[in-house]
Motif scaffolding. Structure first.
Motif, PDB file in Angstrom:
ATOM      1  N   VAL A  36      36.599  53.758  76.501  1.00  0.00           N
ATOM      2  CA  VAL A  36      36.890  53.829  75.070  1.00  0.00           C
ATOM      3  C   VAL A  36      37.878  52.731  74.676  1.00  0.00           C
ATOM      4  O   VAL A  36      37.756  52.117  73.622  1.00  0.00           O
ATOM      5  N   ASP A  37      38.857  52.480  75.545  1.00  0.00           N
ATOM      6  CA  ASP A  37      39.902  51.489  75.275  1.00  0.00           C
ATOM      7  C   ASP A  37      40.473  51.050  76.607  1.00  0.00           C
ATOM      8  O   ASP A  37      41.111  51.839  77.300  1.00  0.00           O
ATOM      9  N   THR A  38      40.246  49.795  76.983  1.00  0.00           N
ATOM     10  CA  THR A  38      40.696  49.305  78.284  1.00  0.00           C
ATOM     11  C   THR A  38      42.124  48.764  78.262  1.00  0.00           C
ATOM     12  O   THR A  38      42.645  48.349  79.298  1.00  0.00           O
ATOM     13  N   THR A  39      42.782  48.796  77.104  1.00  0.00           N
ATOM     14  CA  THR A  39      44.137  48.268  76.996  1.00  0.00           C
ATOM     15  C   THR A  39      45.077  49.025  77.935  1.00  0.00           C
ATOM     16  O   THR A  39      45.116  50.252  77.937  1.00  0.00           O
ATOM     17  N   GLY A  40      45.837  48.303  78.727  1.00  0.00           N
ATOM     18  CA  GLY A  40      46.846  48.919  79.589  1.00  0.00           C
ATOM     19  C   GLY A  40      46.321  49.485  80.887  1.00  0.00           C
ATOM     20  O   GLY A  40      47.090  50.083  81.645  1.00  0.00           O
ATOM     21  N   ALA A  41      45.034  49.279  81.190  1.00  0.00           N
ATOM     22  CA  ALA A  41      44.498  49.825  82.430  1.00  0.00           C
ATOM     23  C   ALA A  41      45.150  49.173  83.654  1.00  0.00           C
ATOM     24  O   ALA A  41      45.411  49.838  84.661  1.00  0.00           O
ATOM     25  N   CYS A  43      47.758  52.707  75.445  1.00  0.00           N
ATOM     26  CA  CYS A  43      48.249  52.391  76.795  1.00  0.00           C
ATOM     27  C   CYS A  43      48.932  53.609  77.402  1.00  0.00           C
ATOM     28  O   CYS A  43      48.262  54.501  77.921  1.00  0.00           O
ATOM     29  N   ALA A  44      50.259  53.656  77.327  1.00  0.00           N
ATOM     30  CA  ALA A  44      51.008  54.738  77.962  1.00  0.00           C
ATOM     31  C   ALA A  44      50.504  56.134  77.604  1.00  0.00           C
ATOM     32  O   ALA A  44      50.414  57.003  78.480  1.00  0.00           O
ATOM     33  N   PRO A  45      50.156  56.420  76.347  1.00  0.00           N
ATOM     34  CA  PRO A  45      49.689  57.776  76.037  1.00  0.00           C
ATOM     35  C   PRO A  45      48.410  58.179  76.765  1.00  0.00           C
ATOM     36  O   PRO A  45      48.101  59.376  76.838  1.00  0.00           O
TER      37      PRO A  45
END
Length: 313
Positions: free
Chosen positions: A245-250, A288-290
Motif C-alpha cells: 500500500v505504501d513502501t515509504t520507510g520500509a 512510516c513509523a505508524p
C-alpha cells in the motif's frame, strides 16, 4: 545494552494519488495526511516496538512539532532525553507522494535535524555499554554521524545505512563507511557507492565489504528480500509476499528490526529474516513509523533484558 539511533526526525506530509506525476505534470491526490518520520526516528520506533531498549538522539525545532515529535517517540517506548532543540528553526519536513501501487517519491527539508551538535551525538554514543548497537544514516551531516561513530566504545556494533548515498562517496563519509560493522543499503544506494548497476551486485558488494570494518554488507531488495554477504559467503533471504500500500520507510523498518535482533544476540541471518518480516508488514499500511508492527503482532517475545537472552526466530 541498547539500540541508539542518531539522526533525523521529520514530520512527513503525504499525498496519495492513483499515479505519481511526471516532470512538469500536476496530478490530483485523493487523500492527504501527516505522520511522524525521519530515518533515525523510524529506526528507533521499529526497534522499540519489538521491545528492545532504544534511544533516539536528534534535533527538533522550537515550533509546536518538536514537542509533539518527542511525545510520540516516548509513547512508542523510545528514550529521547538526549535530544536537542534548535532555537529559531522549524522541525524538518518530508514531502511524500504515493501512488496506487504503493510506490513513492520523497523530498526532504531537514530543518532542525541538521543542527544536532556533533558533541551531543558523540557524548551519547560514548555512554553506550558493550553489546549495544549504534545505528547511523546519512540524513544529517556525516561529520555529526562520524563523531558518534568515533566516540562509541569497543564492543558497540555500528550498523550503518549510507542513505542518501552521495554523502558517502568521499572524505568523512568514506571514512565512516570504514567504521561500519554491518552495512545495510538498497540496490540504488549500492549502485551509487560502488559504481555498478543494481542488477550486477557481486563485484560492487565485494568492493564495499573490503572498505568496511566488519566486512558485512546487506543489500535490501524490496519484495525479493535481502542479500547478505560476509566472510561466510552470500546468502539470500526471502521476504513474505504481501500487497503493498505504501513502501515509504520500509528500509528503516528493516534496519530497526535488524538492530533490535542483533542487540538481543541473534545471528545475522535471524536478524535479516526478522527485518524482512517487519518491512513486509510495514508496506501493507500507510506511513512510516505508524506502520511498524509490535513483537506481539509478529508472534515473537519482546526483546527485553540483556543481550544474548533472547534469540528471535
Amino acid at each position: 545494552m541498547t539500540v541508539l539511533a542518531v539522526g533525523a526526525y521529520t514530520l512527513d506530509l503525504y499525498m496519495f494519488g492513483d499515479r505519481l506525476p511526471a516532470t512538469g505534470e500536476s496530478v490530483d491526490a485523493f487523500d492527504y495526511a501527516t505522520a511522524h518520520g525521519g530515518k533515525a526516528a523510524n529506526v528507533a520506533v521499529a526497534s522499540a516496538r519489538l521491545g528492545a531498549p532504544t534511544r533516539f538522539v536528534g534535533c527538533l525545532g522550537d515550533d509546536a512539532d518538536g514537542p509533539a515529535a518527542l511525545a510520540a517517540l516516548r509513547a512508542d517506548g523510545v528514550e529521547v532525553g538526549d535530544c536537542a532543540t534548535a532555537g529559531g528553526t522549524a522541525t524538518g519536513r518530508s514531502f511524500v507522494y504515493v501512488d496506487g501501487g504503493g510506490r513513492q517519491i520523497v523530498m526532504t527539508w531537514p530543518g532542525a535535524a541538521n543542527l544536532l551538535p556533533a558533541s551531543r551525538a558523540a557524548a551519547t554514543a560514548a555512554s553506550l555499554p558493550p553489546g549495544s548497537v549504534l545505528v547511523l544514516q546519512g540524513e544529517i551531516p556525516v561529520e555529526t554521524s562520524a563523531a558518534a561513530a568515533a566516540a562509541a566504545p569497543p564492543g558497540v556494533r555500528l550498523l550503518l545505512n549510507p542513505s542518501p548515498a552521495a554523502a558517502f562517496l568521499g572524505g568523512t563519509g568514506r571514512d565512516l563507511l570504514g567504521r561500519a560493522d554491518v552495512l545495510v543499503l538498497n540496490e540504488g544506494e549500492l549502485s551509487v557507492l560502488a559504481g555498478g548497476t543494481p542488477g550486477a551486485r557481486a563485484g560492487p558488494v565485494q568492493g564495499l565489504r573490503s572498505r568496511t570494518r566488519g566486512r558485512t554488507v546487506i543489500v535490501t531488495r524490496g519484495e525479493h528480500g535481502a542479500e547478505v554477504v560476509d566472510d561466510h559467503g552470500t546468502m539470500l533471504i526471502g521476504a513474505p509476499v504481501v500487497d503493498a500500500v505504501d513502501t515509504t520507510g520500509a528500509g528503516d523498518a528493516f534496519t530497526g528490526a535488524l538492530a533490535a535482533a542483533l542487540r538481543a544476540g541473534a545471528s545475522l541471518a535471524q536478524g535479516v529474516r526478522l527485518g524482512c518480516r517487519v518491512a513486509a508488514v510495514s508496506v501493507t499500511r500507510r506511513f512510516c513509523a505508524p506502520s511498524y508492527p509490535s513483537a506481539s503482532e509478529l508472534g515473537v517475545a519482546p526483546f527485553h533484558g540483556p543481550s544474548g537472552q533472547e534469540r528471535p526466530t
